[in-house]
Enzyme design. Structure first.
Site, short mmCIF file in Angstrom:
data_model
loop_
_atom_site.label_atom_id
_atom_site.label_comp_id
_atom_site.label_asym_id
_atom_site.label_seq_id
_atom_site.Cartn_x
_atom_site.Cartn_y
_atom_site.Cartn_z
N LYS A 116 -61.72 -6.36 -19.06
CA LYS A 116 -60.48 -5.65 -19.41
C LYS A 116 -59.97 -4.80 -18.25
O LYS A 116 -60.77 -4.24 -17.50
CB LYS A 116 -60.71 -4.75 -20.63
CG LYS A 116 -61.04 -5.53 -21.89
CD LYS A 116 -61.44 -4.62 -23.03
CE LYS A 116 -60.25 -4.07 -23.78
NZ LYS A 116 -60.69 -3.41 -25.04
N GLY A 173 -50.65 -4.04 -23.86
CA GLY A 173 -49.98 -5.26 -24.33
C GLY A 173 -50.84 -6.50 -24.16
O GLY A 173 -50.32 -7.61 -24.07
N ARG A 218 -48.90 8.61 -28.60
CA ARG A 218 -47.48 8.57 -28.96
C ARG A 218 -47.35 8.12 -30.40
O ARG A 218 -48.34 7.79 -31.06
CB ARG A 218 -46.77 7.55 -28.05
CG ARG A 218 -47.44 6.19 -28.16
CD ARG A 218 -46.67 5.08 -27.52
NE ARG A 218 -47.46 3.87 -27.37
CZ ARG A 218 -47.64 2.94 -28.29
NH1 ARG A 218 -47.10 3.07 -29.49
NH2 ARG A 218 -48.38 1.88 -28.06
N ARG A 246 -43.19 -6.80 -38.95
CA ARG A 246 -42.31 -6.62 -37.79
C ARG A 246 -41.43 -7.86 -37.66
O ARG A 246 -41.93 -8.94 -37.31
CB ARG A 246 -43.11 -6.49 -36.50
CG ARG A 246 -43.99 -5.27 -36.45
CD ARG A 246 -44.50 -5.11 -35.03
NE ARG A 246 -45.55 -4.11 -34.97
CZ ARG A 246 -46.09 -3.67 -33.85
NH1 ARG A 246 -45.67 -4.15 -32.70
NH2 ARG A 246 -47.03 -2.76 -33.86
P1 ADP Z 1 -54.06 -3.40 -24.99
O1 ADP Z 1 -53.93 -1.99 -24.54
O2 ADP Z 1 -53.78 -4.39 -23.89
O3 ADP Z 1 -53.33 -3.68 -26.24
P2 ADP Z 1 -56.61 -3.12 -26.42
O4 ADP Z 1 -57.85 -2.59 -25.80
O5 ADP Z 1 -55.90 -2.22 -27.37
O6 ADP Z 1 -55.64 -3.62 -25.25
O7 ADP Z 1 -56.93 -4.47 -27.15
C1 ADP Z 1 -55.91 -5.26 -27.72
C2 ADP Z 1 -56.51 -6.30 -28.61
O8 ADP Z 1 -57.44 -7.13 -27.89
C3 ADP Z 1 -57.31 -5.74 -29.78
O9 ADP Z 1 -56.51 -5.41 -30.87
C4 ADP Z 1 -58.22 -6.94 -30.06
O10 ADP Z 1 -57.46 -7.94 -30.74
C5 ADP Z 1 -58.55 -7.49 -28.69
N1 ADP Z 1 -59.80 -6.88 -28.14
C6 ADP Z 1 -59.89 -5.77 -27.37
N2 ADP Z 1 -61.19 -5.47 -27.07
C7 ADP Z 1 -61.95 -6.43 -27.65
C8 ADP Z 1 -63.39 -6.72 -27.73
N3 ADP Z 1 -64.28 -5.92 -27.13
N4 ADP Z 1 -63.77 -7.79 -28.43
C9 ADP Z 1 -62.87 -8.61 -29.03
N5 ADP Z 1 -61.54 -8.41 -29.00
C10 ADP Z 1 -61.06 -7.34 -28.33
#
Ligand code: ADP
Length: 446
Positions: A158, A164, A291, A337
C-alpha cells in the site's frame, strides 16, 4: 458563531453544508468554476464567486482564488466538504495564517492521518487495533520479502500517500512480491508524487466497517456508531448502511469506546471517521478520514444528530454539547450513491437531464444538486445524488428502498440506478451476507 461561511465545494455536498448554514442563520458564499455557473449550490447561496476555469486544479483546488473569495466576501470560515481541499493540511494552515477558520481538524492532525504509515503508527499508540504488517515503510525488496514471510502471504503493498484505492497491489506469493512492489511504487509516484509503500496482511473476506467520531479539540469526544461500507467496486463505496448487519450492540460499544477514547487522547477536533476491516470478530484499523464523509447521512438518520451543524458549532469554538450517553441508535438506514455512469461498465455519462423525478415519502431522503434541464459537466466526480432511506428495522428499510428506487427517474443520461434495483432484491444483500469482494464477484458473473 460565524456570520458568514464560504463553501469550498460543489454538488450535493455544497448543498448539504448550505442547508446546515441556513438552519443556523449563517450567510453562505458559494464558489464555482465557469462550468458550474448554473449549478444548484450557486443558485441557493446568498452570494457566489467564480474562482476559475473548469479544471478543478484551476478552480476548486486553487487556494489563492479561494482566499481572494474569502476576502472579497468577508467570509470568516471555510467548509471544505469532502474531496478537493478537505484533507489538505497546507490549506488549513494557510487559512489559519489569514485568520479564517477551517471547519475541520487541526493541520497537524490532517497531516498525521494523511500519511498512512504515520496514521497507523498513531492508531497503534492510541490503542486502536491495526492490520499486521510492516512497522513503517519498506525501503528494499529484501526487507519486504523478509516481512512478508513473517506476516504470511497473501500480502498487500500500500502507498503511504494512498487514497481512492490507488497504489495498492496484492502479492499472492513470494514470486509476485517484487512485481507488486514496483507497480505500487510507480502508481503511487504518478498519483501522489510519493513512492513510499508499506506492507499489510491481505485479508481475504473482510467487511469494511467504520466508526464516526466527533471531538471538540478540548479532550471531549463521542462515537456515533458504525457504517458498513463493504459494497465496493474498485475500492469505491457504493452502498452504505448503519447499523452493520454483522455487529451487535456489545461489539459496537466496544470498538466505539476504543475509538472515542483514542480521540479524547488525541484532543481531536471536528468530525472524523476511523476505518476498519472486520474479519472473524476482529477489527483492523486501515485509515482515518479527517473530514465529513459522503456516507455521513446514514449516521444522521439513526442518531438524529446533524453532523454538519455539529462541525460548524465545534469549529466556532463551542464545546461538544453531547456526551456518549446522549447518543442513541434507532432504526436502520441505507444510502445508495447514484452516479452518472453506465451501471455495468461504470463509464461516466455526463450530459443533460431531460426528465427528473426523485422519490419521496416517509423515511426517504435525497441529497442531490441536480434538477430537470441541468447539464452534468464532464469535469468532476460522477456522483449525482444520494438516496438515503430509513426504516424502523432493516427489513422495513429494504422494502422502502425497493419502492423508492422504483420511483426514481433520471432521464437523458445513464445512471447506476438499475444496479441498485438489482442489489436491493439480491438474497445475499437482503440477508446482509456480503464482504468487500462481494460486488466485484457479482459484477464479474454478469
Ligand atoms: P484508500 O485510502 O486508497 O481508500 P484504504 O486503506 O482505505 O485505501 O483501503 C481501501 C479499500 O481497500 C478497503 O476498503 C478494502 O476494500 C481494501 N483493503 C485495504 N487494506 C486491505 C487489507 N489489508 N486486506 C484486504 N483488503 C484491504
Amino acid at each position: 458563531m460565524f456570520d458568514k461561511i464560504l463553501i469550498a465545494n460543489r454538488g450535493e455536498i455544497a448543498l448539504r453544508v448550505l442547508r446546515a448554514c441556513k438552519e443556523l442563520g449563517i450567510s453562505t458564499v458559494a464558489v464555482h468554476s465557469t462550468a458550474d455557473a448554473d449549478a444548484m449550490h450557486v443558485k441557493l447561496a446568498d452570494e457566489s464567486v467564480c474562482i476559475g476555469p473548469p479544471p478543478a486544479r484551476e478552480s476548486y483546488l486553487n487556494i489563492p482564488s479561494l482566499l481572494a473569495a474569502c476576502e472579497i466576501t468577508g467570509a470568516e470560515a471555510v467548509h471544505p466538504g469532502y474531496g478537493f481541499l478537505s484533507e489538505n493540511a497546507r490549506f488549513a494552515e494557510i487559512l489559519r495564517d489569514h485568520g479564517i477558520t477551517f471547519i475541520g481538524p487541526s493541520p497537524e492532525h490532517i497531516r498525521v492521518m494523511g500519511d498512512k504509515i504515520e496514521a497507523k503508527r498513531t492508531a497503534k499508540r492510541l490503542g486502536i487495533p491495526v492490520v499486521p504488517g510492516s512497522e513503517g515503510g519498506v525501503t528494499s525488496d529484501a526487507e519486504a520479502h523478509k516481512i512478508a514471510k513473517q506476516i504470511g502471504f497473501p500480502v498487500l503493498v500500500k502507498a503511504a500517500a494512498g487514497g481512492g484505492g490507488r497504489g495498492m497491489k496484492v502479492a499472492k506469493d513470494e514470486a509476485s512480491l517484487s512485481n507488486a512492489l514496483a507497480t505500487a511504487r510507480s502508481e503511487a509516484k504518478a498519483a501522489f508524487g510519493d513512492d513510499a509503500v508499506y506492507l499489510e496482511k491481505y485479508l481475504g473476506k473482510p467487511r469494511h466497517i467504520e466508526i464516526q467520531v466527533l471531538g471538540d479539540g478540548r479532550g471531549n469526544a463521542v462515537h456515533l456508531g458504525e457504517r458498513d461500507c463493504s459494497l465496493q467496486r474498485r475500492h469505491q463505496k457504493i452502498w452504505e448502511e448503519s447499523p452493520s448487519p454483522a455487529l451487535n450492540a456489545e461489539m459496537r460499544a466496544k470498538i466505539g469506546d476504543t475509538v472515542a477514547t483514542a480521540m479524547r487522547d488525541l484532543k481531536y477536533l471536528g468530525a472524523g471517521t476511523v476505518e476498519f476491516l472486520y474479519e472473524d470478530g476482529e477489527f483492523y484499523f486501515i485509515e482515518m478520514n479527517t473530514r465529513l464523509q459522503v456516507e455521513h447521512p446514514v449516521t444522521e438518520m439513526i442518531t438524529g444528530i446533524d453532523l454538519v451543524n455539529e462541525q460548524i458549532r465545534i469549529a466556532a469554538g463551542n464545546p461538544l454539547a453531547i456526551t456518549q450517553k446522549d447518543v442513541t441508535f434507532e432504526g436502520h438506514a441505507i444510502e445508495c450513491r447514484v452516479n452518472a455512469e453506465n451501471p455495468r461498465t461504470f463509464t461516466p455519462s455526463p450530459g443533460r437531464i431531460s426528465y427528473y423525478y426523485p422519490p419521496g415519502g416517509l423515511g426517504v431522503r435525497i441529497d442531490s444538486a441536480i434538477y430537470q434541464g441541468y447539464s452534468i459537466p464532464p469535469f468532476y466526480d460522477s456522483l449525482i445524488g444520494k438516496l438515503i432511506v430509513y426504516g424502523k428495522t432493516r427489513n422495513e428499510c429494504l422494502s422502502r428502498l425497493r419502492r423508492a428506487l422504483d420511483e426514481y427517474v433520471v432521464d437523458g443520461i445513464e445512471t447506476t440506478l438499475p444496479l441498485f434495483r438489482q442489489l436491493v432484491r439480491n438474497p445475499d444483500i437482503i440477508n446482509g451476507e456480503y464482504d468487500i469482494h462481494w460486488l466485484e464477484n457479482y459484477l464479474a458473473e454478469g
